[in-house]
Each structure stands twice: as C-alpha cells, then as structure tokens.
Design a protein around this motif. Structure first.
Motif, mmCIF file in Angstrom:
data_model
loop_
_atom_site.group_PDB
_atom_site.id
_atom_site.type_symbol
_atom_site.label_atom_id
_atom_site.label_comp_id
_atom_site.label_asym_id
_atom_site.label_seq_id
_atom_site.Cartn_x
_atom_site.Cartn_y
_atom_site.Cartn_z
ATOM 1 N N MET A 124 0.658 -1.301 0.278
ATOM 2 C CA MET A 124 0.005 -0.521 0.077
ATOM 3 C C MET A 124 0.927 1.650 0.333
ATOM 4 S SD MET A 124 -3.612 -0.272 0.189
ATOM 5 C CE MET A 124 -4.826 -0.243 1.194
ATOM 6 N N LEU A 125 1.561 0.896 0.832
ATOM 7 C CA LEU A 125 2.416 2.814 0.725
ATOM 8 C C LEU A 125 3.521 2.829 -0.488
ATOM 9 C CD1 LEU A 125 4.262 2.124 4.518
ATOM 10 C CD2 LEU A 125 2.473 3.459 4.122
ATOM 11 N N ALA A 126 4.014 1.721 -1.364
ATOM 12 C CA ALA A 126 4.616 1.767 -1.901
ATOM 13 C C ALA A 126 4.222 2.135 -3.688
ATOM 14 C CB ALA A 126 5.236 0.211 -2.585
ATOM 15 N N PHE A 127 2.324 1.978 -3.499
ATOM 16 C CA PHE A 127 2.039 2.184 -3.949
ATOM 17 C C PHE A 127 0.306 3.353 -4.401
ATOM 18 C CE2 PHE A 127 3.500 -2.285 -5.001
ATOM 19 C CZ PHE A 127 4.166 -1.953 -6.140
ATOM 20 N N VAL A 128 0.224 3.608 -3.298
ATOM 21 C CA VAL A 128 -1.251 4.750 -2.927
ATOM 22 C C VAL A 128 -0.694 5.895 -2.458
ATOM 23 C CG1 VAL A 128 -3.091 4.280 -1.870
ATOM 24 C CG2 VAL A 128 -2.943 2.481 -2.894
ATOM 25 N N GLU A 129 -0.900 6.863 -3.038
ATOM 26 C CA GLU A 129 -0.887 7.964 -2.678
ATOM 27 C C GLU A 129 -2.334 8.459 -2.105
ATOM 28 O OE1 GLU A 129 2.281 9.707 -4.505
ATOM 29 O OE2 GLU A 129 1.943 9.290 -6.132
ATOM 30 N N PRO A 130 -2.013 9.701 -0.898
ATOM 31 C CA PRO A 130 -2.850 10.244 -0.923
ATOM 32 C C PRO A 130 -4.028 10.583 -2.106
ATOM 33 C CG PRO A 130 -1.061 11.082 0.454
ATOM 34 C CD PRO A 130 -0.840 10.332 -0.570
ATOM 35 N N GLY A 131 -5.211 10.914 -1.380
ATOM 36 C CA GLY A 131 -6.418 10.952 -2.247
ATOM 37 C C GLY A 131 -6.731 9.450 -3.543
ATOM 38 N N ASP A 132 -5.787 8.557 -3.170
ATOM 39 C CA ASP A 132 -5.803 7.365 -4.271
ATOM 40 C C ASP A 132 -6.892 6.920 -3.367
ATOM 41 O OD1 ASP A 132 -4.478 8.147 -6.356
ATOM 42 O OD2 ASP A 132 -3.038 6.545 -5.707
ATOM 43 N N GLU A 133 -8.163 5.998 -4.421
ATOM 44 C CA GLU A 133 -9.289 5.192 -3.771
ATOM 45 C C GLU A 133 -8.803 3.306 -3.500
ATOM 46 O OE1 GLU A 133 -12.974 8.214 -4.475
ATOM 47 O OE2 GLU A 133 -13.031 6.069 -6.012
ATOM 48 N N VAL A 134 -8.625 3.021 -3.103
ATOM 49 C CA VAL A 134 -8.811 0.961 -3.034
ATOM 50 C C VAL A 134 -9.783 0.562 -2.760
ATOM 51 C CG1 VAL A 134 -7.590 -0.572 -1.675
ATOM 52 C CG2 VAL A 134 -6.319 1.630 -2.683
ATOM 53 N N ILE A 135 -10.524 -0.090 -3.057
ATOM 54 C CA ILE A 135 -11.583 -1.073 -3.573
ATOM 55 C C ILE A 135 -11.638 -1.826 -2.663
ATOM 56 C CG2 ILE A 135 -13.314 -2.135 -4.644
ATOM 57 C CD1 ILE A 135 -12.736 -0.468 -6.761
ATOM 58 N N VAL A 136 -12.506 -1.974 -0.908
ATOM 59 C CA VAL A 136 -11.978 -3.891 -0.383
ATOM 60 C C VAL A 136 -13.431 -4.437 -0.356
ATOM 61 C CG1 VAL A 136 -12.441 -2.570 1.865
ATOM 62 C CG2 VAL A 136 -11.135 -4.684 1.489
ATOM 63 N N PHE A 137 -13.592 -5.370 -0.689
ATOM 64 C CA PHE A 137 -14.888 -6.508 -0.096
ATOM 65 C C PHE A 137 -15.173 -6.098 1.186
ATOM 66 C CE2 PHE A 137 -13.359 -8.221 -4.491
ATOM 67 C CZ PHE A 137 -14.457 -7.934 -4.910
ATOM 68 N N GLU A 138 -16.775 -6.438 1.455
ATOM 69 C CA GLU A 138 -16.510 -6.278 3.664
ATOM 70 C C GLU A 138 -17.414 -7.303 3.012
ATOM 71 O OE1 GLU A 138 -18.781 -2.963 5.695
ATOM 72 O OE2 GLU A 138 -19.933 -3.064 4.103
ATOM 73 N N PRO A 139 -17.414 -8.598 4.175
ATOM 74 C CA PRO A 139 -16.362 -8.515 5.387
ATOM 75 C C PRO A 139 -14.657 -8.686 4.769
ATOM 76 C CG PRO A 139 -17.386 -10.509 5.267
ATOM 77 C CD PRO A 139 -17.933 -9.821 4.178
ATOM 78 N N PHE A 140 -14.608 -7.726 6.366
ATOM 79 C CA PHE A 140 -12.595 -7.956 5.150
ATOM 80 C C PHE A 140 -11.764 -8.065 6.387
ATOM 81 C CE2 PHE A 140 -14.262 -3.347 6.556
ATOM 82 C CZ PHE A 140 -13.764 -3.410 7.010
ATOM 83 N N TYR A 141 -10.601 -8.389 6.606
ATOM 84 C CA TYR A 141 -9.642 -8.334 7.454
ATOM 85 C C TYR A 141 -9.319 -6.905 7.797
ATOM 86 C CZ TYR A 141 -5.411 -9.855 9.427
ATOM 87 O OH TYR A 141 -4.568 -9.793 10.340
ATOM 88 N N GLU A 142 -9.380 -6.723 9.114
ATOM 89 C CA GLU A 142 -8.548 -5.856 9.600
ATOM 90 C C GLU A 142 -8.542 -5.285 9.448
ATOM 91 O OE1 GLU A 142 -8.759 -6.044 14.492
ATOM 92 O OE2 GLU A 142 -6.758 -6.805 13.923
ATOM 93 N N ASN A 143 -7.012 -5.838 8.959
ATOM 94 C CA ASN A 143 -5.612 -4.657 8.882
ATOM 95 C C ASN A 143 -5.546 -3.884 7.466
ATOM 96 O OD1 ASN A 143 -4.814 -6.710 10.545
ATOM 97 N ND2 ASN A 143 -2.981 -6.721 9.044
#
Ligand code: GLN
Length: 387
Positions: free
Chosen positions: A107-126
C-alpha cells in the motif's frame, strides 16, 4: 500556550485490533479463544528442526533484505509448481515480516493520498489501517447473503477515475469464501478497464475444503503485470509468530515494494527464513495433510455451532466461520453477544461488525476460528451446547 495536536491524524481513523482485544478478554475470563486465528497445536516437526539447525549453524545476522535466496527460490518454485507461474526469485520475490508487512509495504509503495482502494466487506481488519497510513480512501463492496456474493453492478460502480487498486483476499477471512474463476474474471476485467492494481492476500491458499481450488489473480490473462501477490507461511505451517510473509510481483512493482520494505523492517528473521525454505521445499507432501486436518476441524465446529442454534455458511477455505446468532433470541448487538459468550459460556468469538464498514451489516454475526486442537474444539462444543 497554543494547543498542539501531538498525535498524527492518520492514527485517528483506526482503533486497536478488535481481534487481539478479544484474545485479551478471553484470557481474562479463562475462556476458550476462538477469536484470534492462530493454531494452539505444534508446528510440523521438520519445520521446527530446520529452525533449530539454522540457529545452531549461526545464521544469526541480517539476511539479504529481499529475503534469503534459498527461500525466494522455494517461493518461486512453489508458484511454478502449483500455479504454473514463471516467477524470477531474483527480481520478483520479496520476503517480509509476515503478510501484514507485505500488505502495508504494498500500500505504501503504490497508493497516494487521495487515491481510492476498493475492498470487499466483510474484510480482514488490517486493510483499514493499511489504507489510513498510506492516505487512501477505502471504497467498500459488500458480499451479501450466506454465500457472500457480490453484485457485479455494485462492484463496477465502486470503480472510478481515482481507483488505484482493489484488495482481493481469497480464501477469505472472515467469510470462508473462495472466489471462483468467474468472480475473479469480473474483477480482473475492471482492473484492466480502469488501469489499476490488484493487491491479493493469499495467506490461506492451502487451507481449502471439499473440491474448492485456489486460483491466484496473477494467473488470469493480463493480470500478472498489475497484481501484487501477498502470501506467507504463518497459516500453512502453523508459525504465525515467526513473521514470514512475501510479495510476488513483476520487477517494476517489486522494486518499489523492496524500497519500502528495506526501511520498514530491513528483513525477516534470518534463521527462520532458512526453516521457511525447508518447509516450502517439502510442502507438496504436506499440503494434503493440512487440508484434511482443517476440513475435519471445520466440520467439528460447524456441527457444534449449528446444534447451538447459529446459522452458518459452510466455509470453502481459510479457518473461520461467520455465525449468525439472530435465531438465538439474544437482545443486543454483536459486541454485546460476543462479550456475553465470553463471560457466560466461556467461548470467545470476534464481533462481526469489526469486519464491516457498514456496521449494521455485521451486527448479527460473530466470527469463530477452528484453528485449534480437536481437544480445544471439543471443549468449545461442550460449552456451546449449554447455550
Ligand atoms: N489473522 C488472524 C485473525 O484474523 C490474526 C489476526 C490478528 O492478530 N489481528 O484472527
């Protein structure tokens, strides 16, 4: 004196791990800990012996930052042997301190502030702190019904010009869902249409039931170049405390992950990496044994939960069951139910809402793990029968 905020705002969006909090409460009340997913039984002897030998052979200093070459080769061989992927251990494999560091580094390597990341819920808390610390905004797509399926239109609607990545965790924690080829294909098509990355969490790849198969996203047409595969040895070899994870990604992506990893942790424990190599080299003979052991545990816990009145989907993989307690006549939410179960029955689960952004969606669920010895599961069943 002007008031100054001492704590960085990025820490405000997430709280302490609910899973570990439940473990703490479980100990406090002498309950059986079916909350945190880690085995309470020994790791395989051949893996432990390899670690002891490595320490006795004085493998005590830093390993190469990207990981011990023998372990990276064993990971690449596993990817080839199991999934037919041609992975270069020199440039495409990075060993990390657990899958937790692997996902954070990605995440730190590829994601910038303002970017959106999609996740399915229920999700692992991390994934929530991962996103918060990298400045990303999470967009949630809910897996619905007892089969935990997504609506393809809802998934498409989550993608947009700011989408940088989607996280796919299969076999899934906490639902036990194994994403099939059709579902992965739909996700892959959207990743290509919207030119974004896929971060996978495949930590449970070898814990599969019945005839379910694990299909890595990176094997789908057009996906290798945009997939960051996260895996690890913790769950497969019952060594969650060894902190051995890895990232597999094409060279242009691995380079960025390696830079972050270098300054986050330098490297994973050197002697344990040697043992990890031995584990993977002998893995093919061991995986079927692991699979049938966990299938037996799944069945044992499912029977106990259903007899106690929970409604549960049969997990297809991983080592958790999401149990709906709606029929038990409990007047309160999932957190109250979990606390009540710890105190009254002496069995600790995790409140379902901690796996959802939409808390309401999780409020009838608690999650139990079956990564425990048959004796522990039998005692849990006895206690659940008293409900
Ligand atoms: N992955 C394990 C679980 O989901 C452990 C998690 C943790 O310690 N936060 O229970």
């Amino acid at each position: 004196m002007p008031q100054r905020a001492l704590v960085a705002s990025r820490t405000a969006v997430f709280s302490e791990s609910v899973i570990r909090e439940m473990t703490r409460l479980s100990f406090l009340h002498g309950a059986i800990n079916l909350a945190q997913g880690y085995p309470d039984f020994p790791a395989p002897g051949f893996v432990k012996r390899a670690a002891i030998e490595a320490i006795e052979a004085d493998v005590n200093q830093y390993a190469i930052t990207w990981g011990d070459p023998r372990l990276r080769t064993a990971i690449a061989d596993k990817m080839r042997g199991h999934y037919g992927l041609d992975v270069d251990p020199e440039r495409e494999v990075t060993v990390t301190c657990g899958a937790t560091e692997a996902m954070m580094a990605a995440m730190l390597a590829f994601v910038e502030p303002g970017d959106e990341v999609i996740v399915f819920e229920p999700f692992y808390e991390n994934y929530v702190p991962d996103a918060a610390m990298s400045g990303a905004t999470l967009k949630y797509v809910t897996l619905r019904g007892l089969d935990f399926v997504f609506d393809p239109d809802e998934l498409r609607a989550a993608f947009g010009p700011r989408t940088k990545a989607i996280i796919v965790n299969s076999p899934n924690n906490p639902s036990g869902k194994v994403f099939d080829r059709e579902e992965l294909g739909q996700i892959a098509a959207l990743c290509q249409e919207f030119d974004c990355l896929c971060f996978t969490d495949e930590i449970y790849e070898h814990i599969l039931f019945d005839d379910h198969q694990h299909l890595p996203m990176s094997t789908l047409p057009g996906m290798y170049d945009r997939t960051v595969t996260v895996g690890g040895l913790s769950k497969t070899f019952s060594v969650t405390g060894w902190r051995l994870g890895y990232v597999v990604a094409p060279p242009h992506l691995s380079e960025a992950v390696r830079k972050v990893h270098d300054f986050l942790t330098v490297g994973a424990p050197a002697p344990l990496q040697q043992a990890g190599a031995v584990a993977l080299e002998q893995g093919e003979a061991y995986y079927p044994e692991l699979r049938s052991m966990y299938q037996g545990k799944r069945d044992r816990l499912l029977i106990a939960l259903r007899e106690a009145g929970f409604i549960c989907h049969k997990p297809e993989g991983a080592y958790y069951v999401m149990a709906d307690f709606g029929d038990l006549g409990f007047d309160g939410d999932d957190t109250a139910f979990a606390l009540n179960l710890i105190e009254r029955a002496g069995v600790a689960p995790v409140p379902g809402s901690s796996f959802y952004n939409n808390q309401e969606a999780g409020s009838r669920f608690v999650r139990f793990t079956f990564s425990k010895s048959d004796e522990t599961l039998a005692e849990a069943a006895r206690r659940l029968a008293s409900l």
